[in-house]
Write a protein that holds these residues in place. Structure first.
Motif, PDB file in Angstrom:
ATOM      1  N   LYS A 197      48.157   6.390  46.265  1.00  0.00           N
ATOM      2  CA  LYS A 197      49.238   6.394  46.677  1.00  0.00           C
ATOM      3  C   LYS A 197      48.232   6.908  48.495  1.00  0.00           C
ATOM      4  N   HIS A 198      47.251   7.652  48.085  1.00  0.00           N
ATOM      5  CA  HIS A 198      45.982   7.532  49.322  1.00  0.00           C
ATOM      6  C   HIS A 198      45.482   6.597  49.915  1.00  0.00           C
ATOM      7  N   TYR A 199      45.476   5.873  48.698  1.00  0.00           N
ATOM      8  CA  TYR A 199      44.417   4.253  49.114  1.00  0.00           C
ATOM      9  C   TYR A 199      45.369   3.275  50.583  1.00  0.00           C
ATOM     10  N   THR A 200      46.728   3.093  49.440  1.00  0.00           N
ATOM     11  CA  THR A 200      47.828   2.770  49.819  1.00  0.00           C
ATOM     12  C   THR A 200      47.526   3.253  51.596  1.00  0.00           C
ATOM     13  N   GLU A 201      47.769   4.541  51.713  1.00  0.00           N
ATOM     14  CA  GLU A 201      48.276   4.752  53.254  1.00  0.00           C
ATOM     15  C   GLU A 201      46.884   4.623  53.463  1.00  0.00           C
ATOM     16  N   MET A 202      45.772   4.622  53.070  1.00  0.00           N
ATOM     17  CA  MET A 202      45.430   4.696  53.972  1.00  0.00           C
ATOM     18  C   MET A 202      45.029   2.707  54.183  1.00  0.00           C
ATOM     19  N   THR A 203      45.025   1.824  54.186  1.00  0.00           N
ATOM     20  CA  THR A 203      45.430   0.799  54.479  1.00  0.00           C
ATOM     21  C   THR A 203      45.837   0.597  55.386  1.00  0.00           C
ATOM     22  N   ARG A 204      47.028   0.691  54.701  1.00  0.00           N
ATOM     23  CA  ARG A 204      48.036   1.127  56.309  1.00  0.00           C
ATOM     24  C   ARG A 204      47.770   1.724  57.758  1.00  0.00           C
TER      25      ARG A 204
END
Length: 100
Positions: free
Chosen positions: A74-81
């Motif tokens: 979830k953190h990585y997905t948010e950072m990718t965005r």
């Protein structure tokens, strides 16, 4: 195995910090006993511009759901965005053939 391509243009932050974040994400997958060997993940960058391409593979739907349930995902997905300025494309892709 199901495969996905994640594409975006790097827009925010520093590349070194982003590359460290990618490395942490991959390490988290490798250190998760429920995911190790069930998820493949590679990140590549166009040498000439800010285009990034991530290739992800999951052995089955259960592995995909397990990955998506993890806080580090979830953190990585948010950072990718964030680094992409909100514009990320995720495309399911089909493997035709490959080398060993």
């Amino acid at each position: 195995m199901k495969h996905f391509m994640i594409k975006y243009e790097f827009r925010n932050g520093t590349r070194d910090a982003w590359h460290a974040e990618i490395a942490r994400f991959i390490k988290a997958i490798e250190n998760d006993p429920e995911l190790k060997g069930r998820i493949s993940y590679r990140c590549m960058k166009n040498r000439d511009d800010g285009s990034y391409f991530h290739l992800a593979g999951v052995t089955d739907d259960a592995a995909q759901k397990t990955l998506q349930s993890r806080d580090f995902f979830k953190h990585y997905t948010e950072m990718t965005r964030k680094v992409a300025g909100g514009e990320v494309t995720v495309t399911p892709i089909e493997m035709i053939d490959a080398t060993a």
